[in-house]
Design a protein around this motif. Sequence first.
Motif, PDB file in Angstrom:
ATOM      1  N   TYR A 299       3.386   8.621  -2.110  1.00 51.00           N
ATOM      2  CA  TYR A 299       2.957  10.196  -2.545  1.00 51.00           C
ATOM      3  C   TYR A 299       2.776  11.125  -1.344  1.00 51.00           C
ATOM      4  O   TYR A 299       3.150  12.179  -1.306  1.00 51.00           O
ATOM      5  CB  TYR A 299       1.832  10.141  -3.497  1.00 51.00           C
ATOM      6  CG  TYR A 299       2.116   9.385  -4.785  1.00 51.00           C
ATOM      7  CD1 TYR A 299       2.833   9.934  -5.673  1.00 51.00           C
ATOM      8  CD2 TYR A 299       1.625   8.055  -5.101  1.00 51.00           C
ATOM      9  CE1 TYR A 299       3.158   9.118  -6.971  1.00 51.00           C
ATOM     10  CE2 TYR A 299       1.853   7.174  -6.143  1.00 51.00           C
ATOM     11  CZ  TYR A 299       2.729   7.798  -7.070  1.00 51.00           C
ATOM     12  OH  TYR A 299       2.968   7.153  -8.404  1.00 51.00           O
ATOM     13  N   THR A 300       2.123  10.426  -0.206  1.00 50.23           N
ATOM     14  CA  THR A 300       1.835  11.293   0.808  1.00 50.23           C
ATOM     15  C   THR A 300       3.108  11.629   1.435  1.00 50.23           C
ATOM     16  O   THR A 300       3.463  12.680   2.094  1.00 50.23           O
ATOM     17  CB  THR A 300       0.965  10.354   1.799  1.00 50.23           C
ATOM     18  OG1 THR A 300      -0.247   9.889   1.234  1.00 50.23           O
ATOM     19  CG2 THR A 300       0.606  11.021   3.087  1.00 50.23           C
TER      20      THR A 300
ATOM     21  N   ARG B 284       0.820  -1.243  -0.247  1.00 49.54           N
ATOM     22  CA  ARG B 284       0.095  -0.058   0.030  1.00 49.54           C
ATOM     23  C   ARG B 284       0.920   1.135  -0.147  1.00 49.54           C
ATOM     24  O   ARG B 284       0.456   2.223  -0.478  1.00 49.54           O
ATOM     25  CB  ARG B 284      -1.002  -0.050   1.166  1.00 49.54           C
ATOM     26  CG  ARG B 284      -2.153  -0.946   1.213  1.00 49.54           C
ATOM     27  CD  ARG B 284      -3.147  -0.464   2.243  1.00 49.54           C
ATOM     28  NE  ARG B 284      -2.713  -0.502   3.651  1.00 49.54           N
ATOM     29  CZ  ARG B 284      -2.822  -1.379   4.201  1.00 49.54           C
ATOM     30  NH1 ARG B 284      -3.202  -2.723   3.827  1.00 49.54           N
ATOM     31  NH2 ARG B 284      -2.223  -1.146   5.513  1.00 49.54           N
TER      32      ARG B 284
ATOM     33  N   GLU C  67       2.141   1.815  -3.488  1.00 49.09           N
ATOM     34  CA  GLU C  67       0.891   2.428  -4.373  1.00 49.09           C
ATOM     35  C   GLU C  67       0.572   3.851  -4.030  1.00 49.09           C
ATOM     36  O   GLU C  67       0.554   4.869  -5.016  1.00 49.09           O
ATOM     37  CB  GLU C  67      -0.041   1.498  -4.320  1.00 49.09           C
ATOM     38  CG  GLU C  67       0.007   0.015  -4.912  1.00 49.09           C
ATOM     39  CD  GLU C  67      -1.111  -0.848  -4.605  1.00 49.09           C
ATOM     40  OE1 GLU C  67      -2.074  -0.230  -4.274  1.00 49.09           O
ATOM     41  OE2 GLU C  67      -0.848  -2.187  -4.988  1.00 49.09           O
ATOM     42  N   LYS C  68       0.318   4.215  -2.833  1.00 45.61           N
ATOM     43  CA  LYS C  68      -0.095   5.481  -2.439  1.00 45.61           C
ATOM     44  C   LYS C  68       0.645   6.295  -1.220  1.00 45.61           C
ATOM     45  O   LYS C  68       0.717   7.389  -1.423  1.00 45.61           O
ATOM     46  CB  LYS C  68      -1.491   5.165  -2.083  1.00 45.61           C
ATOM     47  CG  LYS C  68      -2.602   4.584  -2.868  1.00 45.61           C
ATOM     48  CD  LYS C  68      -4.025   4.594  -2.276  1.00 45.61           C
ATOM     49  CE  LYS C  68      -4.804   4.144  -3.286  1.00 45.61           C
ATOM     50  NZ  LYS C  68      -6.340   3.633  -2.828  1.00 45.61           N
TER      51      LYS C  68
END
Length: 376
Positions: free
Chosen positions: A300-301, A293, A296-297
């Motif tokens: 970017y955070t 996870r 994937e995301k």
Amino acid sequence: MNPIIQVLLMALVGALIGGMTNTIAIKMLFRPYEAKYIFGKRLPFTPGVIPLRRDEASTKLGEIITGHLLTPEVFENKLRSPETDRLIMHFIDRQIETIETERLTPSYFLERLSAGLTDKIVDSFNDEIRTKVTEEGQKLYVRTIDDIMPDDALNAVDYKVSNLAYDINEKIIQYISSDKGFGDIYTMVDEFTENRGRLARSLKYVMTKESLTERVQSELLKLIRQEKMIDIETRVIEDEYGKLKESALSELVTDSDLDNILNSIIEVMQQKIDIREILNTPIIDFNREMFDRFKEKGKYTLKDNFIEYSGKNMSKIMNKLQLAEVIKKQIDSFEVSKLEELVMDVANKEFKMIMMLGYVLGGIVGTAQGILVLFF
């Protein structure tokens, strides 16, 4: 003297004076590198302008650069630019790929920070466990049982104790009523009649041992079933239980026993929480689903948070870096000859133009003077 030759001669002299003056002025920017003294007195114009004002110039240059060129706003704008965004994202992707393919562990990064840091953390963690367990054990050692036990557990024990007399009586009744109980009573009756004198022995002529045993068994059961007996048992049990609750743990456990208990707890905790094994576990094995996870995301955070945090705190970061002081120290560390070489490399053409301008202006002034002399 021929007027034309006179004018040309004055023009030549003026050109030489103007050119040489500018050349000397440019040289005196740096030379001499050090002050010169005669009879203990410093000669004027020594050292050169830049060596003389070097400390002041480096301070001012650092202030100018950090105050007008490398400002927090400049860094913040650069940090938020698309180019920097892509650069940070590329760096994060490379690090994730390396962690995954090479199965890097937390210990790997700790050793990169400082050799032997993993061992220090493991030793420190185990020492902390030992210290905390020992401290808490010593605190518990002087507290009472009533104070140590949790309320729920204490209430449960209180309930059990309040009914303990009935439970004990029930067990005793079951025992006395059993064949085993009857046999034990028969043995005691037999010993009593044989060893308690003639009167006791005479009982066996009046009653058989079996009937005497049955009589004793019956009377014991009646006695035990009486409510008064249960009240006595309950009072005795509650008195002893109350004393036990008010007793300190130190009254029940010796110092040696406490040490053994604490060492066992410490050993179990260190085995269950094996910090060395945790630090040597590949990062991707802690939680594969969470790692995916993040790929994937989450990355970017992380990037956005880093840029946001750095942007908001850029002024503080730059104050901590003390760029003006760093620039000053770097300039002060240059040898004057090296500084002169750098400046001359950058402005060599301009300095040559200044020298040529000196020759030209000197020649013009000399020519004007020659013409004026001819007329006046």
